[in-house]
Scaffold this motif. Structure first.
Motif, mmCIF file in Angstrom:
data_model
loop_
_atom_site.group_PDB
_atom_site.id
_atom_site.type_symbol
_atom_site.label_atom_id
_atom_site.label_comp_id
_atom_site.label_asym_id
_atom_site.label_seq_id
_atom_site.Cartn_x
_atom_site.Cartn_y
_atom_site.Cartn_z
ATOM 1 N N GLY A 1 56.081 5.081 81.169
ATOM 2 C CA GLY A 1 57.109 5.838 81.897
ATOM 3 C C GLY A 1 58.095 4.964 82.650
ATOM 4 N N LEU A 2 57.896 3.661 82.589
ATOM 5 C CA LEU A 2 58.770 2.750 83.342
ATOM 6 C C LEU A 2 60.156 2.614 82.742
ATOM 7 C CD1 LEU A 2 56.339 -0.158 84.336
ATOM 8 C CD2 LEU A 2 57.328 1.595 85.814
ATOM 9 N N THR A 3 60.326 3.136 81.522
ATOM 10 C CA THR A 3 61.646 3.016 80.886
ATOM 11 C C THR A 3 62.728 3.773 81.656
ATOM 12 O OG1 THR A 3 61.083 4.893 79.445
ATOM 13 C CG2 THR A 3 60.667 2.666 78.610
ATOM 14 N N ASP A 4 62.340 4.765 82.445
ATOM 15 C CA ASP A 4 63.311 5.527 83.233
ATOM 16 C C ASP A 4 63.575 4.893 84.600
ATOM 17 O OD1 ASP A 4 63.536 7.388 81.208
ATOM 18 O OD2 ASP A 4 61.910 8.638 81.999
ATOM 19 N N TYR B 1 62.413 0.760 91.343
ATOM 20 C CA TYR B 1 62.992 1.943 91.992
ATOM 21 C C TYR B 1 63.471 2.892 90.894
ATOM 22 C CZ TYR B 1 67.652 -0.040 91.109
ATOM 23 O OH TYR B 1 68.774 -0.550 90.531
ATOM 24 N N GLY B 2 63.503 4.154 91.264
ATOM 25 C CA GLY B 2 63.794 5.139 90.234
ATOM 26 C C GLY B 2 64.724 6.218 90.703
ATOM 27 N N PRO B 3 64.905 7.216 89.870
ATOM 28 C CA PRO B 3 65.879 8.289 90.153
ATOM 29 C C PRO B 3 65.466 9.141 91.330
ATOM 30 C CG PRO B 3 64.581 8.824 88.215
ATOM 31 C CD PRO B 3 64.195 7.425 88.582
ATOM 32 N N ASP B 4 66.450 9.887 91.835
ATOM 33 C CA ASP B 4 66.202 10.768 92.978
ATOM 34 C C ASP B 4 65.282 11.901 92.590
ATOM 35 O OD1 ASP B 4 68.026 9.148 94.101
ATOM 36 O OD2 ASP B 4 69.660 10.608 94.144
ATOM 37 N N VAL B 5 64.619 12.426 93.607
ATOM 38 C CA VAL B 5 63.914 13.693 93.441
ATOM 39 C C VAL B 5 64.955 14.793 93.380
ATOM 40 C CG1 VAL B 5 62.313 15.310 94.495
ATOM 41 C CG2 VAL B 5 61.880 12.855 94.637
ATOM 42 N N PRO B 6 64.913 15.652 92.385
ATOM 43 C CA PRO B 6 65.938 16.694 92.278
ATOM 44 C C PRO B 6 66.051 17.509 93.566
ATOM 45 C CG PRO B 6 64.611 16.631 90.296
ATOM 46 C CD PRO B 6 63.933 15.729 91.283
ATOM 47 N N HIS C 1 64.535 8.292 96.934
ATOM 48 C CA HIS C 1 64.400 7.355 95.823
ATOM 49 C C HIS C 1 62.946 6.917 95.738
ATOM 50 C CE1 HIS C 1 68.785 7.042 95.852
ATOM 51 N NE2 HIS C 1 68.696 6.350 94.716
ATOM 52 N N PHE C 2 62.487 6.646 94.540
ATOM 53 C CA PHE C 2 61.175 6.054 94.391
ATOM 54 C C PHE C 2 61.301 4.550 94.560
ATOM 55 C CE2 PHE C 2 58.243 3.734 91.580
ATOM 56 C CZ PHE C 2 57.045 4.070 92.184
ATOM 57 N N ALA C 3 60.369 3.966 95.325
ATOM 58 C CA ALA C 3 60.325 2.513 95.511
ATOM 59 C C ALA C 3 58.878 2.069 95.422
ATOM 60 C CB ALA C 3 60.906 2.132 96.867
ATOM 61 N N GLY C 4 58.635 1.088 94.580
ATOM 62 C CA GLY C 4 57.260 0.618 94.417
ATOM 63 C C GLY C 4 57.210 -0.761 93.802
#
Length: 518
Positions: free
Chosen positions: A108-111, A124-129, A134-137
Protein backbone atom coordinates in the motif's frame (compact mmCIF):
# COMPACT_ATOMS: atom_id res chain seq x y z
CA UNK A 1 21.23 100.37 -15.94
CA UNK A 2 21.49 96.96 -14.29
CA UNK A 3 24.61 94.82 -13.82
CA UNK A 4 26.01 93.95 -17.24
CA UNK A 5 25.38 90.61 -18.86
CA UNK A 6 29.12 89.89 -18.80
CA UNK A 7 29.29 90.47 -15.05
CA UNK A 8 26.27 88.25 -14.55
CA UNK A 9 27.91 85.46 -16.57
CA UNK A 10 31.11 85.77 -14.52
CA UNK A 11 29.15 85.58 -11.27
CA UNK A 12 27.16 82.63 -12.60
CA UNK A 13 30.39 80.79 -13.48
CA UNK A 14 31.75 81.48 -10.00
CA UNK A 15 28.52 80.21 -8.46
CA UNK A 16 28.60 77.08 -10.59
CA UNK A 17 32.27 76.57 -9.73
CA UNK A 18 31.40 76.69 -6.02
CA UNK A 19 28.13 74.79 -6.04
CA UNK A 20 28.79 72.12 -8.68
CA UNK A 21 31.62 70.27 -6.88
CA UNK A 22 29.66 70.35 -3.62
CA UNK A 23 26.51 69.07 -5.34
CA UNK A 24 28.51 66.37 -7.15
CA UNK A 25 30.01 65.24 -3.83
CA UNK A 26 26.55 65.25 -2.24
CA UNK A 27 25.19 63.25 -5.18
CA UNK A 28 28.04 60.73 -4.96
CA UNK A 29 27.49 60.39 -1.20
CA UNK A 30 23.79 59.91 -1.82
CA UNK A 31 24.51 57.22 -4.42
CA UNK A 32 26.90 55.36 -2.08
CA UNK A 33 24.46 55.59 0.82
CA UNK A 34 21.60 54.21 -1.28
CA UNK A 35 23.80 51.40 -2.64
CA UNK A 36 24.98 50.50 0.86
CA UNK A 37 21.38 50.45 2.07
CA UNK A 38 20.34 48.25 -0.86
CA UNK A 39 23.29 45.89 -0.27
CA UNK A 40 22.43 45.55 3.43
CA UNK A 41 18.80 44.83 2.61
CA UNK A 42 19.79 42.32 -0.07
CA UNK A 43 22.09 40.44 2.32
CA UNK A 44 19.42 40.57 5.02
CA UNK A 45 16.86 39.06 2.63
CA UNK A 46 19.27 36.26 1.71
CA UNK A 47 19.99 35.52 5.36
CA UNK A 48 16.28 35.54 6.20
CA UNK A 49 15.66 33.02 3.39
CA UNK A 50 18.49 30.85 4.74
CA UNK A 51 16.96 30.93 8.24
CA UNK A 52 13.49 30.18 6.85
CA UNK A 53 14.84 27.03 5.20
CA UNK A 54 16.63 26.05 8.41
CA UNK A 55 13.39 26.46 10.37
CA UNK A 56 11.54 24.29 7.85
CA UNK A 57 14.19 21.59 8.29
CA UNK A 58 14.04 21.97 12.08
CA UNK A 59 10.29 21.36 12.05
CA UNK A 60 10.77 18.26 9.90
CA UNK A 61 13.50 17.04 12.25
CA UNK A 62 11.28 17.68 15.26
CA UNK A 63 8.46 15.66 13.69
CA UNK A 64 10.81 12.80 12.79
CA UNK A 65 12.26 12.76 16.32
CA UNK A 66 8.79 12.50 17.83
CA UNK A 67 7.84 9.76 15.39
CA UNK A 68 11.02 7.79 16.14
CA UNK A 69 10.47 8.13 19.87
CA UNK A 70 6.79 7.13 19.76
CA UNK A 71 7.15 4.24 17.29
CA UNK A 72 9.97 2.43 19.14
CA UNK A 73 7.67 -0.30 20.60
CA UNK A 74 6.27 -1.02 17.12
CA UNK A 75 9.79 -1.25 15.65
CA UNK A 76 10.80 -3.76 18.32
CA UNK A 77 7.69 -5.80 17.62
CA UNK A 78 8.36 -5.82 13.87
CA UNK A 79 11.92 -7.08 14.40
CA UNK A 80 10.50 -9.84 16.62
CA UNK A 81 8.08 -11.01 13.92
CA UNK A 82 4.82 -9.46 15.18
CA UNK A 83 2.27 -9.03 12.36
CA UNK A 84 1.07 -5.61 11.20
CA UNK A 85 -2.38 -5.93 12.76
CA UNK A 86 -0.83 -6.51 16.16
CA UNK A 87 1.69 -3.75 15.63
CA UNK A 88 -1.12 -1.25 15.22
CA UNK A 89 -2.16 -1.77 18.83
CA UNK A 90 1.29 -0.65 19.99
CA UNK A 91 0.88 2.78 18.32
CA UNK A 92 -1.54 4.12 20.91
CA UNK A 93 0.42 7.20 21.98
CA UNK A 94 -1.07 10.01 24.06
CA UNK A 95 0.07 13.02 22.01
CA UNK A 96 -2.34 15.82 21.14
CA UNK A 97 -0.94 16.19 17.62
CA UNK A 98 -1.23 12.42 16.89
CA UNK A 99 -4.91 11.91 16.21
CA UNK A 100 -4.95 8.21 15.46
CA UNK A 101 -2.54 5.30 14.64
CA UNK A 102 -2.23 3.93 11.15
CA UNK A 103 -0.26 1.05 9.62
CA UNK A 104 0.38 0.84 5.89
CA UNK A 105 1.37 -2.58 4.44
CA UNK A 106 4.19 -2.82 1.95
CA UNK A 107 1.91 -3.14 -1.05
CA UNK A 108 0.00 0.00 0.00
CA UNK A 109 3.01 2.30 0.10
CA UNK A 110 2.61 3.16 -3.58
CA UNK A 111 0.03 5.80 -2.60
CA UNK A 112 2.42 7.46 -0.13
CA UNK A 113 5.49 9.66 -0.51
CA UNK A 114 8.87 9.90 1.14
CA UNK A 115 10.62 12.92 2.62
CA UNK A 116 14.29 12.44 3.48
CA UNK A 117 15.06 14.06 6.83
CA UNK A 118 18.64 13.74 8.12
CA UNK A 119 19.22 10.82 5.70
CA UNK A 120 16.15 9.01 7.07
CA UNK A 121 12.88 8.48 5.19
CA UNK A 122 9.73 10.03 6.57
CA UNK A 123 6.58 8.56 5.06
CA UNK A 124 3.63 10.85 4.55
CA UNK A 125 0.40 10.34 2.75
CA UNK A 126 -2.84 11.86 1.54
CA UNK A 127 -5.33 13.70 3.70
CA UNK A 128 -8.14 12.03 5.51
CA UNK A 129 -11.24 12.86 3.46
CA UNK A 130 -13.01 15.88 4.98
CA UNK A 131 -10.31 16.57 7.59
CA UNK A 132 -7.15 18.67 7.66
CA UNK A 133 -4.90 15.71 8.48
CA UNK A 134 -1.83 14.06 6.96
CA UNK A 135 -0.38 10.66 7.67
CA UNK A 136 3.19 10.77 8.98
CA UNK A 137 5.23 7.72 9.85
CA UNK A 138 8.42 5.71 9.43
CA UNK A 139 9.36 2.40 7.86
CA UNK A 140 8.93 -0.84 9.86
CA UNK A 141 11.43 -3.64 9.22
CA UNK A 142 11.61 -7.26 10.30
CA UNK A 143 14.56 -8.96 11.92
CA UNK A 144 16.28 -9.44 8.53
CA UNK A 145 15.92 -5.73 7.64
CA UNK A 146 13.18 -6.25 5.13
CA UNK A 147 10.50 -3.53 4.90
CA UNK A 148 7.15 -4.75 6.21
CA UNK A 149 5.33 -1.43 5.71
CA UNK A 150 5.04 1.90 7.50
CA UNK A 151 3.66 2.82 10.88
CA UNK A 152 2.62 6.19 12.16
CA UNK A 153 -0.26 8.48 12.95
CA UNK A 154 -2.73 10.84 11.40
CA UNK A 155 -1.22 14.19 12.21
CA UNK A 156 -3.00 17.42 13.25
CA UNK A 157 -0.65 19.60 11.20
CA UNK A 158 -2.00 22.94 12.37
CA UNK A 159 -1.68 22.07 16.04
CA UNK A 160 1.76 20.53 15.61
CA UNK A 161 3.18 23.59 13.85
CA UNK A 162 1.62 26.04 16.31
CA UNK A 163 3.03 24.26 19.32
CA UNK A 164 6.40 23.26 17.88
CA UNK A 165 7.37 26.46 16.06
CA UNK A 166 8.92 28.22 19.07
CA UNK A 167 10.78 25.13 20.42
CA UNK A 168 12.10 24.42 16.94
CA UNK A 169 13.61 27.94 16.85
CA UNK A 170 14.73 28.47 20.44
CA UNK A 171 15.96 24.91 21.09
CA UNK A 172 16.68 22.89 18.01
CA UNK A 173 17.74 25.74 15.67
CA UNK A 174 19.72 27.61 18.35
CA UNK A 175 21.59 24.43 19.25
CA UNK A 176 22.51 23.66 15.66
CA UNK A 177 26.27 24.34 15.33
CA UNK A 178 25.93 24.65 11.57
CA UNK A 179 23.71 27.75 11.77
CA UNK A 180 25.55 30.77 10.42
CA UNK A 181 26.20 33.16 13.27
CA UNK A 182 24.93 30.83 15.97
CA UNK A 183 22.11 31.68 18.34
CA UNK A 184 22.85 35.42 18.09
CA UNK A 185 21.96 35.32 14.41
CA UNK A 186 18.31 34.54 15.17
CA UNK A 187 17.96 36.77 18.20
CA UNK A 188 16.63 39.71 16.15
CA UNK A 189 14.46 37.71 13.76
CA UNK A 190 10.68 37.53 13.68
CA UNK A 191 9.23 34.24 12.45
CA UNK A 192 5.63 33.83 11.32
CA UNK A 193 3.89 30.64 10.23
CA UNK A 194 1.23 31.07 7.56
CA UNK A 195 -1.49 28.54 6.78
CA UNK A 196 -2.61 27.39 3.32
CA UNK A 197 -4.94 30.42 3.21
CA UNK A 198 -1.99 32.72 4.10
CA UNK A 199 -3.52 33.47 7.50
CA UNK A 200 -0.99 33.67 10.31
CA UNK A 201 -1.03 30.53 12.46
CA UNK A 202 1.81 31.25 14.88
CA UNK A 203 4.48 33.87 15.51
CA UNK A 204 7.76 34.24 17.34
CA UNK A 205 8.63 37.90 18.08
CA UNK A 206 6.94 40.97 16.65
CA UNK A 207 8.01 41.85 13.09
CA UNK A 208 9.51 45.12 11.96
CA UNK A 209 9.74 46.25 8.33
CA UNK A 210 8.76 43.43 5.94
CA UNK A 211 10.86 44.70 3.01
CA UNK A 212 13.64 42.20 3.75
CA UNK A 213 11.33 39.39 4.88
CA UNK A 214 11.77 36.05 3.09
CA UNK A 215 9.46 33.03 2.88
CA UNK A 216 9.97 29.30 2.40
CA UNK A 217 7.34 26.69 1.59
CA UNK A 218 7.17 23.73 3.96
CA UNK A 219 7.23 20.25 2.44
CA UNK A 220 6.09 16.73 3.29
CA UNK A 221 3.14 16.52 5.69
CA UNK A 222 3.41 20.32 6.18
CA UNK A 223 2.75 21.05 2.52
CA UNK A 224 0.73 24.26 2.00
CA UNK A 225 2.24 26.03 5.03
CA UNK A 226 4.78 28.84 4.75
CA UNK A 227 7.50 30.14 7.05
CA UNK A 228 8.15 33.88 6.84
CA UNK A 229 11.30 35.31 8.44
CA UNK A 230 11.98 39.02 8.81
CA UNK A 231 13.77 41.45 11.14
CA UNK A 232 12.35 42.67 14.44
CA UNK A 233 11.97 46.36 15.12
CA UNK A 234 15.30 46.55 16.99
CA UNK A 235 17.25 44.38 14.55
CA UNK A 236 20.56 45.79 13.27
CA UNK A 237 19.22 45.87 9.71
CA UNK A 238 16.32 48.06 10.91
CA UNK A 239 18.75 50.39 12.67
CA UNK A 240 20.81 50.48 9.49
CA UNK A 241 17.72 51.28 7.41
CA UNK A 242 16.80 54.12 9.74
CA UNK A 243 20.37 55.42 9.65
CA UNK A 244 20.40 55.26 5.84
CA UNK A 245 17.08 57.15 5.72
CA UNK A 246 18.42 59.85 8.04
CA UNK A 247 21.67 60.00 6.06
CA UNK A 248 19.81 60.39 2.76
CA UNK A 249 17.60 63.12 4.23
CA UNK A 250 20.70 64.88 5.61
CA UNK A 251 22.55 64.69 2.28
CA UNK A 252 19.51 65.95 0.34
CA UNK A 253 19.04 68.75 2.88
CA UNK A 254 22.69 69.74 2.66
CA UNK A 255 22.49 69.72 -1.14
CA UNK A 256 19.45 71.99 -1.02
CA UNK A 257 21.16 74.26 1.50
CA UNK A 258 24.22 74.53 -0.75
CA UNK A 259 22.07 75.24 -3.80
CA UNK A 260 19.89 77.79 -2.01
CA UNK A 261 22.90 79.44 -0.36
CA UNK A 262 24.61 79.70 -3.75
CA UNK A 263 21.51 81.22 -5.35
CA UNK A 264 21.02 83.69 -2.52
CA UNK A 265 24.74 84.50 -2.55
CA UNK A 266 24.64 85.24 -6.26
CA UNK A 267 21.46 87.25 -5.87
CA UNK A 268 22.94 89.19 -2.94
CA UNK A 269 26.17 89.85 -4.82
CA UNK A 270 24.30 91.08 -7.90
CA UNK A 271 22.12 93.25 -5.70
CA UNK A 272 25.16 94.71 -3.94
CA UNK A 273 26.78 95.46 -7.30
CA UNK A 274 23.58 97.16 -8.43
CA UNK A 275 23.42 99.15 -5.19
CA UNK A 276 27.06 100.15 -5.58
CA UNK A 277 26.34 101.32 -9.13
CA UNK A 278 23.15 103.10 -8.01
CA UNK A 279 24.92 104.80 -5.10
CA UNK A 280 27.70 105.89 -7.43
CA UNK A 281 25.10 107.35 -9.75
CA UNK A 282 23.36 108.91 -6.74
CA UNK A 283 26.54 110.70 -5.66
CA UNK A 284 27.06 111.94 -9.22
CA UNK A 285 23.45 113.13 -9.52
CA UNK A 286 23.49 114.83 -6.12
CA UNK A 287 26.76 116.55 -6.97
CA UNK A 288 25.24 117.84 -10.18
CA UNK A 289 21.99 118.77 -8.44
CA UNK A 290 23.93 120.75 -5.83
CA UNK A 291 26.31 122.32 -8.32
CA UNK A 292 23.66 123.55 -10.76
CA UNK A 293 21.61 125.80 -8.41
CA UNK A 294 24.78 127.03 -6.66
CA UNK A 295 26.25 128.05 -10.01
CA UNK A 296 23.04 129.82 -11.05
CA UNK A 297 22.81 131.61 -7.70
CA UNK A 298 26.43 132.68 -7.93
CA UNK A 299 25.96 134.04 -11.48
CA UNK A 300 22.81 135.90 -10.46
CA UNK A 301 24.50 137.36 -7.37
CA UNK A 302 27.55 138.49 -9.40
CA UNK A 303 25.24 140.06 -11.98
CA UNK A 304 23.39 142.00 -9.29
CA UNK A 305 26.58 143.02 -7.49
CA UNK A 306 28.14 144.35 -10.70
CA UNK A 307 24.81 145.79 -11.84
CA UNK A 308 25.00 144.10 -15.22
CA UNK A 309 21.32 144.54 -15.97
CA UNK A 310 19.60 147.15 -18.05
CA UNK A 311 16.39 147.72 -16.08
CA UNK A 312 14.87 147.18 -12.63
CA UNK A 313 12.60 144.50 -14.12
CA UNK A 314 15.64 142.53 -15.27
CA UNK A 315 17.14 142.85 -11.79
CA UNK A 316 13.96 141.47 -10.26
CA UNK A 317 14.23 138.57 -12.70
CA UNK A 318 17.65 137.67 -11.28
CA UNK A 319 16.27 137.96 -7.74
CA UNK A 320 13.44 135.54 -8.62
CA UNK A 321 16.02 133.14 -10.10
CA UNK A 322 18.00 133.30 -6.84
CA UNK A 323 14.80 132.62 -4.89
CA UNK A 324 13.80 129.71 -7.16
CA UNK A 325 17.23 128.07 -7.10
CA UNK A 326 17.50 128.56 -3.34
CA UNK A 327 14.15 126.81 -2.90
CA UNK A 328 15.29 123.99 -5.21
CA UNK A 329 18.57 123.63 -3.30
CA UNK A 330 16.76 123.68 0.03
CA UNK A 331 14.33 120.97 -1.12
CA UNK A 332 17.18 118.73 -2.31
CA UNK A 333 19.10 119.08 0.97
CA UNK A 334 15.92 118.50 2.98
CA UNK A 335 15.23 115.32 1.01
CA UNK A 336 18.72 113.97 1.62
CA UNK A 337 18.66 114.80 5.33
CA UNK A 338 15.13 113.49 5.84
CA UNK A 339 15.96 110.28 4.01
CA UNK A 340 19.04 109.76 6.19
CA UNK A 341 17.00 110.37 9.35
CA UNK A 342 14.27 107.95 8.17
CA UNK A 343 16.84 105.26 7.34
CA UNK A 344 18.43 105.69 10.80
CA UNK A 345 15.05 105.71 12.55
CA UNK A 346 15.63 109.21 13.90
CA UNK A 347 12.95 111.19 12.09
CA UNK A 348 10.43 112.47 14.64
CA UNK A 349 6.89 113.34 13.58
CA UNK A 350 4.62 115.62 15.60
CA UNK A 351 1.09 114.37 15.10
CA UNK A 352 -1.58 117.01 15.35
CA UNK A 353 -4.88 117.56 13.50
CA UNK A 354 -4.03 118.98 10.07
CA UNK A 355 -6.49 120.90 7.88
CA UNK A 356 -5.87 119.31 4.47
CA UNK A 357 -7.39 122.15 2.43
CA UNK A 358 -5.23 124.81 4.12
CA UNK A 359 -2.11 122.61 3.82
CA UNK A 360 -2.66 122.09 0.07
CA UNK A 361 -3.32 125.80 -0.57
CA UNK A 362 -0.23 126.92 1.37
CA UNK A 363 1.97 124.38 -0.40
CA UNK A 364 0.68 125.41 -3.82
CA UNK A 365 1.21 129.09 -3.02
CA UNK A 366 4.88 128.42 -2.28
CA UNK A 367 5.24 126.40 -5.48
CA UNK A 368 3.06 128.48 -7.78
CA UNK A 369 5.85 130.82 -8.92
CA UNK A 370 7.93 127.92 -10.22
CA UNK A 371 4.92 126.48 -12.04
CA UNK A 372 4.13 129.79 -13.71
CA UNK A 373 7.74 130.50 -14.70
CA UNK A 374 7.94 127.15 -16.51
CA UNK A 375 4.60 127.69 -18.25
CA UNK A 376 2.44 125.14 -16.36
CA UNK A 377 -1.29 125.44 -15.99
CA UNK A 378 -2.38 124.55 -12.46
CA UNK A 379 -5.86 123.21 -11.69
CA UNK A 380 -6.98 122.76 -8.09
CA UNK A 381 -10.04 120.78 -6.98
CA UNK A 382 -10.57 120.62 -3.22
CA UNK A 383 -13.74 119.05 -1.82
CA UNK A 384 -15.76 121.15 0.61
CA UNK A 385 -16.18 118.41 3.24
CA UNK A 386 -12.53 117.51 3.72
CA UNK A 387 -11.95 116.31 7.29
CA UNK A 388 -8.73 116.89 9.15
CA UNK A 389 -6.01 114.22 9.21
CA UNK A 390 -3.77 113.43 12.14
CA UNK A 391 -0.19 113.93 11.07
CA UNK A 392 2.87 116.10 10.72
CA UNK A 393 1.91 119.06 8.52
CA UNK A 394 5.41 119.97 7.22
CA UNK A 395 6.14 116.31 6.41
CA UNK A 396 2.91 115.97 4.41
CA UNK A 397 3.64 119.26 2.65
CA UNK A 398 7.10 117.95 1.77
CA UNK A 399 5.51 114.87 0.16
CA UNK A 400 3.20 117.10 -1.88
CA UNK A 401 6.14 119.28 -2.98
CA UNK A 402 8.08 116.20 -4.13
CA UNK A 403 5.11 115.04 -6.23
CA UNK A 404 4.75 118.51 -7.76
CA UNK A 405 8.49 118.61 -8.50
CA UNK A 406 8.27 115.25 -10.31
CA UNK A 407 5.24 116.45 -12.27
CA UNK A 408 7.30 119.38 -13.59
CA UNK A 409 10.41 117.31 -14.32
CA UNK A 410 8.71 114.58 -16.34
CA UNK A 411 6.28 116.66 -18.39
CA UNK A 412 7.02 117.42 -22.03
CA UNK A 413 4.84 119.70 -24.14
CA UNK A 414 1.55 119.28 -22.28
CA UNK A 415 2.33 121.36 -19.22
CA UNK A 416 -0.74 120.69 -17.11
CA UNK A 417 -0.80 119.84 -13.41
CA UNK A 418 -3.93 119.03 -11.41
CA UNK A 419 -4.10 118.84 -7.63
CA UNK A 420 -7.23 117.37 -6.05
CA UNK A 421 -8.32 116.33 -2.57
CA UNK A 422 -11.36 114.20 -1.75
CA UNK A 423 -12.76 112.24 1.18
CA UNK A 424 -13.98 108.65 0.83
CA UNK A 425 -13.87 105.35 2.71
CA UNK A 426 -12.72 107.04 5.92
CA UNK A 427 -9.60 108.49 4.34
CA UNK A 428 -8.46 111.72 2.64
CA UNK A 429 -7.04 111.32 -0.87
CA UNK A 430 -4.61 114.02 -2.09
CA UNK A 431 -3.66 113.49 -5.73
CA UNK A 432 -1.22 115.16 -8.13
CA UNK A 433 -1.79 114.51 -11.85
CA UNK A 434 0.35 115.43 -14.83
CA UNK A 435 0.27 114.91 -18.61
CA UNK A 436 3.86 113.77 -18.82
CA UNK A 437 5.76 110.71 -20.06
CA UNK A 438 4.01 108.18 -17.77
CA UNK A 439 5.40 105.05 -16.13
CA UNK A 440 5.26 101.46 -17.49
CA UNK A 441 3.22 99.06 -15.34
CA UNK A 442 6.21 96.78 -14.65
CA UNK A 443 8.13 99.74 -13.18
CA UNK A 444 5.39 101.20 -10.98
CA UNK A 445 6.57 99.38 -7.85
CA UNK A 446 10.29 99.99 -8.38
CA UNK A 447 9.91 103.76 -8.41
CA UNK A 448 9.45 103.75 -4.61
CA UNK A 449 12.82 102.05 -4.03
CA UNK A 450 15.70 104.21 -2.89
CA UNK A 451 18.12 105.51 -5.54
CA UNK A 452 15.97 104.11 -8.37
CA UNK A 453 15.50 106.23 -11.50
CA UNK A 454 13.75 104.76 -14.51
CA UNK A 455 15.52 104.32 -17.83
CA UNK A 456 13.23 106.62 -19.78
CA UNK A 457 13.90 108.97 -22.62
CA UNK A 458 14.16 111.93 -20.21
CA UNK A 459 16.36 110.30 -17.59
CA UNK A 460 19.55 111.82 -19.02
CA UNK A 461 17.96 115.26 -19.30
CA UNK A 462 16.20 115.32 -15.93
CA UNK A 463 18.49 115.24 -12.95
CA UNK A 464 17.57 113.85 -9.56
CA UNK A 465 18.83 111.84 -6.62
CA UNK A 466 16.27 109.05 -6.85
CA UNK A 467 15.08 109.72 -3.29
CA UNK A 468 11.89 111.75 -3.72
CA UNK A 469 9.32 108.97 -4.13
CA UNK A 470 11.09 106.69 -1.64
CA UNK A 471 10.91 109.51 0.89
CA UNK A 472 7.24 110.13 0.13
CA UNK A 473 6.43 106.45 0.56
CA UNK A 474 8.21 106.17 3.91
CA UNK A 475 6.62 109.33 5.33
CA UNK A 476 3.08 108.38 4.29
CA UNK A 477 3.49 104.82 5.64
CA UNK A 478 4.71 106.31 8.93
CA UNK A 479 1.37 108.17 8.99
CA UNK A 480 -0.56 104.92 8.59
CA UNK A 481 -1.41 105.65 4.96
CA UNK A 482 -0.24 104.59 1.51
CA UNK A 483 0.78 105.98 -1.85
CA UNK A 484 -1.15 104.92 -4.96
CA UNK A 485 0.00 105.40 -8.55
CA UNK A 486 -1.98 105.20 -11.78
CA UNK A 487 -0.04 105.85 -14.94
CA UNK A 488 -0.17 105.26 -18.68
CA UNK A 489 3.02 105.67 -20.74
CA UNK A 490 2.73 108.72 -22.94
CA UNK A 491 -0.45 109.94 -21.22
CA UNK A 492 0.66 110.98 -17.76
CA UNK A 493 0.63 109.88 -14.13
CA UNK A 494 -1.46 110.39 -11.01
CA UNK A 495 0.07 109.96 -7.57
CA UNK A 496 -2.34 109.84 -4.63
CA UNK A 497 -1.53 110.23 -0.93
CA UNK A 498 -4.10 108.27 1.10
CA UNK A 499 -4.22 109.38 4.74
CA UNK A 500 -6.67 108.19 7.44
CA UNK A 501 -9.11 110.86 8.49
CA UNK A 502 -8.61 112.08 12.07
CA UNK A 503 -10.91 110.38 14.55
CA UNK A 504 -11.94 107.65 12.07
CA UNK A 505 -11.79 103.93 12.79
CA UNK A 506 -8.87 103.49 10.38
CA UNK A 507 -6.90 106.23 12.15
CA UNK A 508 -7.38 104.52 15.52
CA UNK A 509 -6.32 101.18 14.06
CA UNK A 510 -3.17 102.48 12.36
CA UNK A 511 -1.98 105.19 14.78
CA UNK A 512 1.68 105.84 13.78
CA UNK A 513 4.61 106.05 16.14
CA UNK A 514 6.12 109.33 17.14
CA UNK A 515 9.59 108.30 15.92
CA UNK A 516 10.59 106.10 13.02
CA UNK A 517 12.51 102.96 13.87
CA UNK A 518 11.29 102.99 17.50
Amino acid sequence: MAVSAFSRRILLLIGVGVALPALMLAGFSLFLTVRIGEAVEEQSTRFNLYIARQIAEALEQDLLAQLRESIAPAENGARNGVDLATLRSTLDVRRREFLGPHVVPLDGLTDYMLLIVESQPLVYGPDVPGADQHFAGVMLRDGRGQVLGAGGWWLDVDYFLRTRLRPAITERLAANPRIYGGSESIRYLSVALLGPDQVEVARVREPGDTRTAATDQLAGPFEGYTVRVGPTRDAPVMLTARFVTVEIAFIVLMGLVILIATLFGLRYTIRQLELARIKSGFVSNVSHELKTPISLIRIAVETLEMRRYSSPEEGEKFLRRISRETMRLNQLVDNILDFARLEAGQRVFKFVPVDVADLVRETLDSFRLRLEEQGFTLSVDLADDLPAVRGDGPAIAQCLLNLLDNAIKYSRNRREVTVAATHRDGAVHISVSDRGIGIPVREQQRIFEKFVRLETGLVHDVKGAGLGLSLVDQIIRAHGGRVEVHSTPGEGSTFTLVLPAAGGEEAERSEPRAQTGS
